[in-house]
Design a protein around this motif. Structure first.
Motif, PDB file in Angstrom:
ATOM      1  N   THR A   1       0.852  -1.177   0.000  1.00  0.00           N
ATOM      2  CA  THR A   1       0.000   0.000   0.000  1.00  0.00           C
ATOM      3  C   THR A   1       0.892   1.233   0.000  1.00  0.00           C
ATOM      4  O   THR A   1       1.741   1.378   0.878  1.00  0.00           O
ATOM      5  N   PRO A   2       0.726   2.131  -0.973  1.00  0.00           N
ATOM      6  CA  PRO A   2       1.562   3.327  -0.990  1.00  0.00           C
ATOM      7  C   PRO A   2       1.217   4.255   0.174  1.00  0.00           C
ATOM      8  O   PRO A   2       0.081   4.327   0.624  1.00  0.00           O
ATOM      9  N   PHE A   3       2.228   4.978   0.650  1.00  0.00           N
ATOM     10  CA  PHE A   3       2.042   5.900   1.762  1.00  0.00           C
ATOM     11  C   PHE A   3       1.361   7.170   1.273  1.00  0.00           C
ATOM     12  O   PHE A   3       1.723   7.737   0.251  1.00  0.00           O
ATOM     13  N   LYS A   4       0.339   7.604   2.008  1.00  0.00           N
ATOM     14  CA  LYS A   4      -0.336   8.864   1.714  1.00  0.00           C
ATOM     15  C   LYS A   4      -0.431   9.660   3.007  1.00  0.00           C
ATOM     16  O   LYS A   4      -0.604   9.100   4.087  1.00  0.00           O
ATOM     17  N   ASN A   5      -0.322  10.968   2.886  1.00  0.00           N
ATOM     18  CA  ASN A   5      -0.500  11.822   4.059  1.00  0.00           C
ATOM     19  C   ASN A   5      -1.944  11.744   4.524  1.00  0.00           C
ATOM     20  O   ASN A   5      -2.847  11.455   3.745  1.00  0.00           O
TER      21      ASN A   5
ATOM     22  N   VAL B   1      -5.587  13.141   5.854  1.00  0.00           N
ATOM     23  CA  VAL B   1      -6.455  14.179   5.297  1.00  0.00           C
ATOM     24  C   VAL B   1      -6.165  15.522   5.961  1.00  0.00           C
ATOM     25  O   VAL B   1      -6.159  16.569   5.297  1.00  0.00           O
ATOM     26  N   GLU B   2      -5.900  15.500   7.253  1.00  0.00           N
ATOM     27  CA  GLU B   2      -5.599  16.747   7.964  1.00  0.00           C
ATOM     28  C   GLU B   2      -4.298  17.367   7.455  1.00  0.00           C
ATOM     29  O   GLU B   2      -4.214  18.592   7.279  1.00  0.00           O
ATOM     30  N   GLU B   3      -3.282  16.537   7.220  1.00  0.00           N
ATOM     31  CA  GLU B   3      -2.014  17.065   6.702  1.00  0.00           C
ATOM     32  C   GLU B   3      -2.194  17.618   5.293  1.00  0.00           C
ATOM     33  O   GLU B   3      -1.631  18.668   4.960  1.00  0.00           O
ATOM     34  N   GLN B   4      -2.970  16.951   4.463  1.00  0.00           N
ATOM     35  CA  GLN B   4      -3.224  17.453   3.110  1.00  0.00           C
ATOM     36  C   GLN B   4      -3.961  18.786   3.166  1.00  0.00           C
ATOM     37  O   GLN B   4      -3.650  19.710   2.410  1.00  0.00           O
TER      38      GLN B   4
END
Length: 93
Positions: A40-44, A46-49
C-alpha cells in the motif's frame, strides 16, 4: 443401497466437504498472493493534506490585501446572520 448411501452422505456432508473447501481455499489464497501486489503506498492524512493546501493558499495571498482583524467583519451583527447559507449572504462593504 442408494437410499442408504444418500442418507449417509447427507448426514456426513460437513465432514466430507470441509477438507475439499479447505484445499480450494488454500490454493486460491496462494494464487491471489502470487498475482496481486499487496503493498500500500504511503499517503499523508487528510488533515495534513488540508494543512498543506491552506498554507499554499496563504502563500499566494498578499498580506496587504487581507482584511484587518480589528474591523471584525467575520463577526455577525445579529444572531440571524449566523450560519447563513453562502447563497443568501450579502457582501456589505
Amino acid at each position: 443401497m442408494w437410499p442408504v448411501l444418500i442418507n449417509m452422505l447427507r448426514v456426513n456432508a460437513p465432514y466430507i466437504t470441509l477438507p475439499f473447501a479447505a484445499i480450494i481455499g488454500v490454493i486460491g489464497y496462494n494464487i491471489e498472493r502470487i498475482i496481486s501486489d499487496r503493498t500500500t503506498p504511503f499517503k499523508n492524512s487528510v488533515e495534513e493534506q488540508r494543512d498543506e493546501r491552506m498554507l499554499k493558499n496563504l502563500e499566494n495571498v498578499d498580506a496587504k490585501e487581507m482584511e484587518s482583524l480589528k474591523e471584525k467583519k467575520f463577526v455577525p451583527r445579529t444572531i440571524f446572520e449566523k450560519n447563513v447559507s453562502p447563497s443568501l449572504q450579502t457582501k456589505n462593504t
